[in-house]
Write a protein that holds these residues in place. Structure first.
Motif, PDB file in Angstrom:
ATOM      1  N   ALA A 271       0.823  -1.203   0.000  1.00 14.82           N
ATOM      2  CA  ALA A 271       0.000   0.000   0.000  1.00 14.82           C
ATOM      3  C   ALA A 271       0.859   1.256   0.000  1.00 14.82           C
ATOM      4  N   VAL A 272       1.908   1.274   0.792  1.00 17.29           N
ATOM      5  CA  VAL A 272       2.798   2.443   0.840  1.00 17.29           C
ATOM      6  C   VAL A 272       3.454   2.667  -0.513  1.00 17.29           C
ATOM      7  N   VAL A 273       3.943   1.592  -1.115  1.00 10.36           N
ATOM      8  CA  VAL A 273       4.631   1.712  -2.410  1.00 10.36           C
ATOM      9  C   VAL A 273       3.672   2.181  -3.497  1.00 10.36           C
ATOM     10  N   LYS A 274       2.464   1.608  -3.532  1.00  9.30           N
ATOM     11  CA  LYS A 274       1.507   1.970  -4.583  1.00  9.30           C
ATOM     12  C   LYS A 274       0.937   3.378  -4.377  1.00  9.30           C
ATOM     13  N   ALA A 275       0.678   3.747  -3.115  1.00  8.86           N
ATOM     14  CA  ALA A 275       0.107   5.067  -2.854  1.00  8.86           C
ATOM     15  C   ALA A 275       1.157   6.166  -2.936  1.00  8.86           C
ATOM     16  N   CYS A 276       2.412   5.808  -2.661  1.00  9.63           N
ATOM     17  CA  CYS A 276       3.486   6.818  -2.632  1.00  9.63           C
ATOM     18  C   CYS A 276       4.609   6.404  -3.590  1.00  9.63           C
ATOM     19  N   SER A 277       5.589   5.660  -3.060  1.00 12.73           N
ATOM     20  CA  SER A 277       6.713   5.193  -3.859  1.00 12.73           C
ATOM     21  C   SER A 277       7.528   4.224  -3.027  1.00 12.73           C
ATOM     22  N   LYS A 278       8.473   3.543  -3.678  1.00  8.93           N
ATOM     23  CA  LYS A 278       9.375   2.658  -2.934  1.00  8.93           C
ATOM     24  C   LYS A 278      10.202   3.442  -1.926  1.00  8.93           C
ATOM     25  N   ASP A 279      10.587   4.652  -2.297  1.00  6.47           N
ATOM     26  CA  ASP A 279      11.412   5.472  -1.404  1.00  6.47           C
ATOM     27  C   ASP A 279      10.654   5.883  -0.145  1.00  6.47           C
ATOM     28  N   ALA A 280       9.335   5.864  -0.217  1.00  8.46           N
ATOM     29  CA  ALA A 280       8.540   6.273   0.941  1.00  8.46           C
ATOM     30  C   ALA A 280       8.419   5.174   1.990  1.00  8.46           C
ATOM     31  N   LEU A 281       8.817   3.954   1.642  1.00  2.10           N
ATOM     32  CA  LEU A 281       8.667   2.830   2.561  1.00  2.10           C
ATOM     33  C   LEU A 281       9.783   2.829   3.597  1.00  2.10           C
ATOM     34  N   ALA A 282       9.419   3.009   4.852  1.00  2.00           N
ATOM     35  CA  ALA A 282      10.367   2.996   5.957  1.00  2.00           C
ATOM     36  C   ALA A 282      10.409   1.605   6.584  1.00  2.00           C
ATOM     37  N   PRO A 283      11.480   1.287   7.309  1.00  2.00           N
ATOM     38  CA  PRO A 283      11.522  -0.004   8.009  1.00  2.00           C
ATOM     39  C   PRO A 283      10.507  -0.041   9.149  1.00  2.00           C
ATOM     40  N   PRO A 284      10.234  -1.210   9.707  1.00  2.00           N
ATOM     41  CA  PRO A 284       9.332  -1.284  10.859  1.00  2.00           C
ATOM     42  C   PRO A 284       9.729  -0.285  11.943  1.00  2.00           C
ATOM     43  N   CYS A 285       8.722   0.333  12.550  1.00  2.00           N
ATOM     44  CA  CYS A 285       8.936   1.351  13.575  1.00  2.00           C
ATOM     45  C   CYS A 285       8.877   0.692  14.948  1.00  2.00           C
ATOM     46  N   VAL A 286       9.994   0.709  15.673  1.00  2.00           N
ATOM     47  CA  VAL A 286      10.040   0.165  17.022  1.00  2.00           C
ATOM     48  C   VAL A 286       9.805   1.313  17.995  1.00  2.00           C
ATOM     49  N   SER A 287       8.718   1.225  18.769  1.00  2.00           N
ATOM     50  CA  SER A 287       8.332   2.318  19.646  1.00  2.00           C
ATOM     51  C   SER A 287       8.393   1.898  21.108  1.00  2.00           C
ATOM     52  N   PRO A 288       8.898   2.768  21.986  1.00  2.00           N
ATOM     53  CA  PRO A 288       8.902   2.463  23.421  1.00  2.00           C
ATOM     54  C   PRO A 288       7.535   2.667  24.060  1.00  2.00           C
ATOM     55  N   GLY A 289       6.594   3.211  23.318  1.00  2.00           N
ATOM     56  CA  GLY A 289       5.271   3.479  23.857  1.00  2.00           C
ATOM     57  C   GLY A 289       4.357   2.271  23.788  1.00  2.00           C
ATOM     58  N   ALA A 290       3.080   2.495  24.094  1.00  2.00           N
ATOM     59  CA  ALA A 290       2.081   1.423  24.094  1.00  2.00           C
ATOM     60  C   ALA A 290       0.866   1.887  23.311  1.00  2.00           C
ATOM     61  N   GLU A 291       0.003   0.931  22.919  1.00  2.00           N
ATOM     62  CA  GLU A 291      -1.170   1.229  22.101  1.00  2.00           C
ATOM     63  C   GLU A 291      -2.244   0.180  22.357  1.00  2.00           C
ATOM     64  N   ASP A 292      -3.477   0.605  22.619  1.00  2.00           N
ATOM     65  CA  ASP A 292      -4.506  -0.398  22.899  1.00  2.00           C
ATOM     66  C   ASP A 292      -5.026  -1.066  21.630  1.00  2.00           C
ATOM     67  N   PHE A 293      -4.561  -0.635  20.458  1.00  2.00           N
ATOM     68  CA  PHE A 293      -4.851  -1.327  19.201  1.00  2.00           C
ATOM     69  C   PHE A 293      -4.497  -2.809  19.298  1.00  2.00           C
TER      70      PHE A 293
END
Length: 375
Positions: free
Chosen positions: A292-314
């Motif tokens: 989805a990121v590549v098709k909606a934007c570009s290959k250059d827009a694709l970032a690696p997985p984001c490792v976050s120290p926070g939390a999310e109820d998702f």
């Protein structure tokens, strides 16, 4: 027409930002979103016990692919005034999911799967996802996508990560009951402050192999200089990169509490609250997000997985539904100085990019045979 859509999206964000209601009190926010969806032709499904709701866009099958947004604001001090404030980006998340729904309705597309747009309350108190599941909002859902604005240091502006790997978190609240006495007669006391100190020292021995933290964040005891108090109250923030790691931290902490009770002769009451599970990466869902990121934007827009120290109820959605394919996209948007900062700011044009990524992710998910779990 494109500029009109962009202007409308930004105006939606500004309207939601101005509403800013705390967890469990998202009445005006929900009403605004529902009105926009009803005007577009959606039927809104609401619930009696909370302000969460969802709408469905019908497909050929009752199997559901879905997006989730959160609606609540933080309550924090802003310029000397304590008030609700959207400094975590939930107004942006609701904007992007709303406009994905509006774009789908306007397109007139006929997807194979039913598409659901979930707007949940109370993310900040880690209660909203559980409320939505209890209300049946996840019925027949095979794929669930989400999105979250990310700080500049995690995901740069103009890029998007296909998954945010939040850790697990729990809060431990302790009440230490001792025996009070005059400070001149300490032998008659069982000092809860000394017990608190021993507890903090002992908990330094807690350890797991993966990334973690266990730290005291509150300590309250005593009212007079010459009196040993009866009660001390403490709070610990406990985090781990995995759910298993958090459970091991909890088990070790419980053992140490019992030891300190025996050593000090105090009674330590514990309350474990505000649990939020860690993300568990689902490779299939992440693959859809990458496309989805590549098709909606570009290959250059694709970032690696984001490792976050926070939390999310998702992550409650996958914690309680092990077969659910889900991922939360991390949207780079030039966000500074950081999430939950009262002066948090970001590039509003990134909301348009986020909407386009979510729309494309739904199209990718619609191509999957979720009965088989393969494209």
């Amino acid at each position: 027409m494109v500029n009109q859509h962009q202007d409308d999206l930004i105006q939606t964000y500004e309207a939601l930002h101005a509403l800013a209601e705390p967890s469990g009190k998202e009445e005006k926010t929900a009403h605004y979103l529902q009105s926009r969806l009803k005007d577009a032709g959606y039927k809104v499904n609401t619930f009696a016990r909370h302000y969460g709701f969802y709408v469905d866009y019908p497909g050929e099958t009752e199997e559901v692919i879905a997006l989730r947004a959160d609606m609540d604001a933080l309550v924090q001090e802003v310029d000397g005034e304590v008030r609700p404030n959207h400094s975590c980006g939930h107004d942006g998340h609701s904007t992007m999911v709303l406009h994905t729904a509006l774009k789908l309705m306007e397109s007139g597309e006929k997807p194979y799967h039913t598409v659901r747009f979930i707007f949940q309350p109370a993310e900040e108190t880690a209660a909203g996802a559980l409320q939505m599941m209890e209300s049946g909002a996840l019925a027949n859902v095979k794929f669930l996508g989400g999105i979250h604005l990310r700080p500049e240091q995690e995901v740069p502006d103009g890029k998007a990560a296909p998954v945010i790997l939040h850790g697990a978190i729990i809060t431990l609240k302790l009440t230490i009951k001792g025996v009070p006495a005059h400070a001149a007669r300490p032998e008659l006391a069982k000092n809860p402050i000394e017990a608190a100190g021993r507890l903090m020292a002992s908990l330094k021995a807690v350890h797991v192999d993966t990334g973690y933290s266990l730290k005291p964040t509150e300590l309250h005891a005593g009212e007079a200089a010459n009196l040993i108090p009866e009660t001390a109250r403490m709070t610990f923030d406990i985090r781990s990169v995995s759910n298993d790691g958090l459970q091991r931290l909890i088990d070790q902490t419980k053992e140490i509490i019992q030891q300190v009770e025996q050593e000090t002769g105090t009674a330590i009451g514990s309350e474990w609250v505000e649990f939020s599970p860690a993300a568990v990466q689902n490779d299939q869902a992440v693959g859809l997000a990458e496309k989805a990121v590549v098709k909606a934007c570009s290959k250059d827009a694709l970032a690696p997985p984001c490792v976050s120290p926070g939390a999310e109820d998702f992550h409650f959605y996958t914690f309680h539904n092990s077969g659910l394919s889900a991922t939360m996209i991390g949207l780079g948007c030039g966000l500074t100085p950081g999430l939950h900062h009262p002066a948090m700011n970001f590039n509003k044009k990134a909301l348009i990019t986020g909407r386009d990524i979510l729309y494309e992710m739904l199209r990718q998910a619609d191509q999957v045979d979720w009965k088989e779990g393969t494209p």
